[in-house]
Design a protein around this motif. Structure first.
Motif, PDB file in Angstrom:
ATOM      1  N   GLU A   1       0.825  -1.199   0.000  1.00  0.00           N
ATOM      2  CA  GLU A   1       0.000   0.000   0.000  1.00  0.00           C
ATOM      3  C   GLU A   1       0.869   1.263   0.000  1.00  0.00           C
ATOM      4  OE1 GLU A   1      -3.065  -0.143   2.956  1.00  0.00           O
ATOM      5  OE2 GLU A   1      -3.657  -2.174   2.407  1.00  0.00           O
ATOM      6  N   GLU A   2       1.949   1.255   0.778  1.00  0.00           N
ATOM      7  CA  GLU A   2       2.880   2.378   0.786  1.00  0.00           C
ATOM      8  C   GLU A   2       3.530   2.545  -0.585  1.00  0.00           C
ATOM      9  OE1 GLU A   2       7.101   3.690   2.921  1.00  0.00           O
ATOM     10  OE2 GLU A   2       6.072   1.846   3.552  1.00  0.00           O
ATOM     11  N   PHE A   3       3.898   1.426  -1.197  1.00  0.00           N
ATOM     12  CA  PHE A   3       4.527   1.470  -2.509  1.00  0.00           C
ATOM     13  C   PHE A   3       3.574   2.027  -3.560  1.00  0.00           C
ATOM     14  CE2 PHE A   3       5.196  -0.913  -6.552  1.00  0.00           C
ATOM     15  CZ  PHE A   3       6.365  -0.274  -6.951  1.00  0.00           C
ATOM     16  N   ARG A   4       2.334   1.595  -3.540  1.00  0.00           N
ATOM     17  CA  ARG A   4       1.352   2.086  -4.512  1.00  0.00           C
ATOM     18  C   ARG A   4       1.146   3.585  -4.364  1.00  0.00           C
ATOM     19  NH1 ARG A   4      -3.588  -0.267  -7.279  1.00  0.00           N
ATOM     20  NH2 ARG A   4      -2.866   1.551  -8.416  1.00  0.00           N
ATOM     21  N   ALA A   5       1.054   4.063  -3.135  1.00  0.00           N
ATOM     22  CA  ALA A   5       0.862   5.489  -2.909  1.00  0.00           C
ATOM     23  C   ALA A   5       2.052   6.282  -3.443  1.00  0.00           C
ATOM     24  CB  ALA A   5       0.661   5.751  -1.415  1.00  0.00           C
ATOM     25  N   TRP A   6       3.260   5.756  -3.221  1.00  0.00           N
ATOM     26  CA  TRP A   6       4.448   6.436  -3.743  1.00  0.00           C
ATOM     27  C   TRP A   6       4.461   6.426  -5.268  1.00  0.00           C
ATOM     28  CZ3 TRP A   6       8.320   4.041  -6.669  1.00  0.00           C
ATOM     29  CH2 TRP A   6       9.418   4.852  -6.984  1.00  0.00           C
ATOM     30  N   ALA A   7       4.189   5.277  -5.867  1.00  0.00           N
ATOM     31  CA  ALA A   7       4.250   5.148  -7.327  1.00  0.00           C
ATOM     32  C   ALA A   7       3.225   6.030  -8.022  1.00  0.00           C
ATOM     33  CB  ALA A   7       4.050   3.688  -7.724  1.00  0.00           C
ATOM     34  N   ASP A   8       2.085   6.258  -7.372  1.00  0.00           N
ATOM     35  CA  ASP A   8       1.032   7.071  -7.982  1.00  0.00           C
ATOM     36  C   ASP A   8       1.401   8.555  -8.039  1.00  0.00           C
ATOM     37  OD1 ASP A   8      -0.574   4.902  -8.459  1.00  0.00           O
ATOM     38  OD2 ASP A   8      -1.802   5.170  -6.661  1.00  0.00           O
ATOM     39  N   THR A   9       2.314   8.981  -7.168  1.00  0.00           N
ATOM     40  CA  THR A   9       2.605  10.411  -7.085  1.00  0.00           C
ATOM     41  C   THR A   9       4.062  10.766  -7.380  1.00  0.00           C
ATOM     42  OG1 THR A   9       3.024  10.211  -4.702  1.00  0.00           O
ATOM     43  CG2 THR A   9       0.771  10.735  -5.379  1.00  0.00           C
ATOM     44  N   ALA A  10       4.941   9.769  -7.482  1.00  0.00           N
ATOM     45  CA  ALA A  10       6.373  10.037  -7.648  1.00  0.00           C
ATOM     46  C   ALA A  10       6.665  10.658  -9.012  1.00  0.00           C
ATOM     47  CB  ALA A  10       7.166   8.746  -7.478  1.00  0.00           C
ATOM     48  N   ASP A  11       7.636  11.540  -9.034  1.00  0.00           N
ATOM     49  CA  ASP A  11       8.133  12.115 -10.277  1.00  0.00           C
ATOM     50  C   ASP A  11       9.200  11.165 -10.825  1.00  0.00           C
ATOM     51  OD1 ASP A  11       8.769  13.746 -12.385  1.00  0.00           O
ATOM     52  OD2 ASP A  11       9.953  15.164 -11.197  1.00  0.00           O
ATOM     53  N   LEU A  12       8.792  10.307 -11.729  1.00  0.00           N
ATOM     54  CA  LEU A  12       9.656   9.222 -12.180  1.00  0.00           C
ATOM     55  C   LEU A  12      10.454   9.618 -13.411  1.00  0.00           C
ATOM     56  CD1 LEU A  12       7.133   6.262 -11.823  1.00  0.00           C
ATOM     57  CD2 LEU A  12       8.974   6.857 -10.251  1.00  0.00           C
ATOM     58  N   PRO A  13      11.666   9.095 -13.541  1.00  0.00           N
ATOM     59  CA  PRO A  13      12.434   9.312 -14.773  1.00  0.00           C
ATOM     60  C   PRO A  13      11.802   8.564 -15.948  1.00  0.00           C
ATOM     61  CG  PRO A  13      13.550   7.745 -13.356  1.00  0.00           C
ATOM     62  CD  PRO A  13      12.404   8.272 -12.559  1.00  0.00           C
ATOM     63  N   GLU A  14      12.341   8.794 -17.128  1.00  0.00           N
ATOM     64  CA  GLU A  14      11.763   8.222 -18.345  1.00  0.00           C
ATOM     65  C   GLU A  14      11.826   6.702 -18.358  1.00  0.00           C
ATOM     66  OE1 GLU A  14      12.341   8.447 -23.218  1.00  0.00           O
ATOM     67  OE2 GLU A  14      13.515   9.733 -21.880  1.00  0.00           O
ATOM     68  N   GLY A  15      12.853   6.111 -17.794  1.00  0.00           N
ATOM     69  CA  GLY A  15      13.002   4.668 -17.825  1.00  0.00           C
ATOM     70  C   GLY A  15      13.877   4.205 -18.971  1.00  0.00           C
ATOM     71  N   GLU A  16      14.195   2.917 -18.950  1.00  0.00           N
ATOM     72  CA  GLU A  16      15.107   2.337 -19.922  1.00  0.00           C
ATOM     73  C   GLU A  16      14.429   1.218 -20.703  1.00  0.00           C
ATOM     74  OE1 GLU A  16      18.076   3.519 -20.440  1.00  0.00           O
ATOM     75  OE2 GLU A  16      18.046   4.943 -18.765  1.00  0.00           O
ATOM     76  N   PRO A  17      14.826   1.015 -21.960  1.00  0.00           N
ATOM     77  CA  PRO A  17      14.317  -0.144 -22.701  1.00  0.00           C
ATOM     78  C   PRO A  17      14.887  -1.428 -22.129  1.00  0.00           C
ATOM     79  CG  PRO A  17      16.014   0.968 -23.957  1.00  0.00           C
ATOM     80  CD  PRO A  17      15.767   1.827 -22.751  1.00  0.00           C
ATOM     81  N   PHE A  18      14.202  -2.537 -22.405  1.00  0.00           N
ATOM     82  CA  PHE A  18      14.667  -3.825 -21.886  1.00  0.00           C
ATOM     83  C   PHE A  18      14.196  -4.931 -22.819  1.00  0.00           C
ATOM     84  CE2 PHE A  18      10.498  -3.042 -20.140  1.00  0.00           C
ATOM     85  CZ  PHE A  18       9.851  -4.270 -20.224  1.00  0.00           C
ATOM     86  N   ALA A  19      14.802  -6.086 -22.661  1.00  0.00           N
ATOM     87  CA  ALA A  19      14.421  -7.263 -23.448  1.00  0.00           C
ATOM     88  C   ALA A  19      13.589  -8.199 -22.588  1.00  0.00           C
ATOM     89  CB  ALA A  19      15.672  -7.987 -23.947  1.00  0.00           C
TER      90      ALA A  19
END
Length: 280
Positions: free
Chosen positions: A41-59
């Motif tokens: 629940e703590e993780f979901r709350a953080w993920a919903d509001t966090a300013d996230l970087p663009e991310g990386e491609p993956f296989a």
């Protein structure tokens, strides 16, 4: 929200790219994909509001199971009427047929599986539910609130061992290494228009062998959670294989088994594909 196990590290999916959770959260959450369920629940709350970087491609080959080491894995048998009929069993009443798949059987969504020598190895595509918080005596009405997310699974089964002995050996017959692939991601229930009605299918070398919808489950996800949690606590990160529809090799005439070189592709709507190849 969608999460993946990327080379052993927890990542969020954003527009098809992976954001490393430990790095994005400056160490607030561990890199271990299994550990996140204890703080879901703590993780979901953080993920919903966090300013996230663009991310990386993956296989896809770099993905591991979204729940690599659950404390409890529940597997449900005979949970579609047509599958119960093709297997020669009556439809369960009351408590569903429950067994387990041992933890060393769990693998990622793209894998190579070694066939047991002289065996009759079969396929069983399944929707898999993962528990998000400790669950005891929960009602069907509240059950979805206890689900972290859904993923795809294969209950690969060695039928000769499963049927050996005076009583069936469900758990050991379904727990050879690689016999429980999961993935490719975990998807939270709110991502689906209706998490109780998802298409699932399976092909062997491009030939469709299974196709159904989870609305046809005898015991749908909320019922399974209610019935299981009435007996014992379900723990964060626990896994429930919800059962397979008809079309398995065991139920065919003549019966059909996986062979070296076969490619097994399993699909769950809104989740994605598993892809297993088989070797001697």
């Amino acid at each position: 929200m969608r999460i993946v196990n990327l080379a052993g590290r927890l990542a969020l999916l954003r527009d098809g790219r992976a954001v490393d959770v430990q790095r994005a959260g400056a160490g607030r959450f561990a890199a271990d994909p299994q550990a996140v369920y204890e703080r879901w629940e703590e993780f979901r709350a953080w993920a919903d509001t966090a300013d996230l970087p663009e991310g990386e491609p993956f296989a896809a080959t770099d993905l591991g199971p979204p729940t690599p080491l659950p404390r409890q894995t529940f597997a449900i048998g005979l949970n579609y009427r047509d599958h119960a009929a093709e297997s020669g069993f009556d439809v369960p009443e009351g408590l569903p047929l429950v067994f387990t798949k041992y933890a060393t059987a769990i693998s990622g969504p793209v894998s190579q599986v070694r066939l047991p020598e002289g065996g009759h190895t079969d396929w069983e595509v399944e929707l898999v539910a993962v528990i998000g918080r400790r669950t005891e005596s929960v009602s069907e009405t509240d059950a979805w609130d206890h689900v972290a997310g859904l993923t795809a699974g294969q209950d690969i089964s060695e039928r000769l061992l499963q049927q050996s002995g005076p009583a069936p050996q469900f758990s050991v017959g379904k727990s050879y290494p690689g016999f429980a692939p999961l993935g490719p991601c975990l998807v939270t229930p709110d991502e689906f228009n209706n998490p109780d009605d998802l298409e699932l299918s399976c092909t062997v070398n491009g030939e469709e062998v299974q196709k159904d919808r989870t609305r046809d489950l005898i015991f749908p996800v909320p019922t399974l959670i209610a019935r299981l949690s009435a007996v014992l606590p379900l723990l964060p990160g626990d896994v429930i294989f919800t059962g397979t529809p008809c079309g398995v090799g065991f139920g065919r005439s003549p019966q059909r088994w996986l062979a070296p070189g076969d490619e097994l592709v399993s699909f769950v709507e809104g989740v994605g594909e598993l892809r297993q190849t088989f070797v001697e």
